[in-house]
Design a protein around this motif. Sequence first.
Motif, PDB file in Angstrom:
ATOM      1  N   THR A 218       9.677   2.198   6.698  1.00  0.00           N
ATOM      2  CA  THR A 218       8.557   2.121   5.754  1.00  0.00           C
ATOM      3  C   THR A 218       7.372   2.986   6.141  1.00  0.00           C
ATOM      4  O   THR A 218       6.487   3.210   5.321  1.00  0.00           O
ATOM      5  CB  THR A 218       8.073   0.664   5.627  1.00  0.00           C
ATOM      6  OG1 THR A 218       7.704   0.159   6.919  1.00  0.00           O
ATOM      7  CG2 THR A 218       9.171  -0.209   5.036  1.00  0.00           C
TER       8      THR A 218
ATOM      9  N   ARG B 165       5.084   6.116   6.657  1.00  0.00           N
ATOM     10  CA  ARG B 165       5.017   7.404   5.970  1.00  0.00           C
ATOM     11  C   ARG B 165       4.986   8.576   6.941  1.00  0.00           C
ATOM     12  O   ARG B 165       5.349   9.689   6.572  1.00  0.00           O
ATOM     13  CB  ARG B 165       3.776   7.452   5.072  1.00  0.00           C
ATOM     14  CG  ARG B 165       3.895   6.560   3.845  1.00  0.00           C
ATOM     15  CD  ARG B 165       2.735   6.797   2.894  1.00  0.00           C
ATOM     16  NE  ARG B 165       2.954   6.089   1.649  1.00  0.00           N
ATOM     17  CZ  ARG B 165       3.628   6.551   0.617  1.00  0.00           C
ATOM     18  NH1 ARG B 165       4.162   7.764   0.696  1.00  0.00           N
ATOM     19  NH2 ARG B 165       3.778   5.864  -0.482  1.00  0.00           N
TER      20      ARG B 165
ATOM     21  N   SER C 217       7.377   6.808  12.828  1.00  0.00           N
ATOM     22  CA  SER C 217       8.702   6.205  12.688  1.00  0.00           C
ATOM     23  C   SER C 217       9.505   6.345  13.979  1.00  0.00           C
ATOM     24  O   SER C 217      10.210   5.413  14.392  1.00  0.00           O
ATOM     25  CB  SER C 217       9.458   6.854  11.524  1.00  0.00           C
ATOM     26  OG  SER C 217       8.810   6.631  10.301  1.00  0.00           O
TER      27      SER C 217
END
Length: 209
Positions: A24, A26, A31
């Motif tokens: 999730t 961005r 990440s």
Amino acid sequence: MLAHAIFFYFFSILAIFSALMVITSRSTVNSVFFLILDFISVGCLFIMVGAEFLGMILLIVYVGAVAVLFLFVVMMLNVAQQKQSWFVGQKSTHIPSGLIVSVLILLELLVVVGGWKYKENIMSSSNLVIDTSITNTHSIGSVMYTDYILYFQLSGVILLLSMVGAIILTYRKRENVKTQSYLKQISRDKASAVMLKDVEFNKGVKIDD
């Protein structure tokens, strides 16, 4: 026992949270950081349940090599500046294929979990014969290199072929680049390395200049 349960639930919640943040977030760099946190949490869970070999392998291989490699690739490609368009805005072609693969993986997990839960003759943990004199590392190695040696070797060959294929597909020969010949450097001898020439009188370098 209470402390063990608290740490178990703490690492479990942390692993689930970081896994959700991987898909999730961005920012691609964030990440990767959450992926590293997820690997560390799962490795701690493995260590807590007694599989210390799997936990340390997860920490050493995935956190120390794979996740760091992902981070370097993301930073080199500079994908953090790319606009991430999902279902609105700019048309994206990788979203449908990603959704298809995700649905297939989810169906496979449901089949595996359902088959394991409703299998009649499944061996429960109370029926397992555990030899306390053998460590987890010895047990994993014994199973991997005896019962599953063929699959282990095939996986190594597949990984080798994929690595060679990736190198061949991405290799580009650069022009006007000076290269070294290691074989010529190693195979040099006195005859090829030293060259004697007769210099004519008063034709050489003058010291006074």
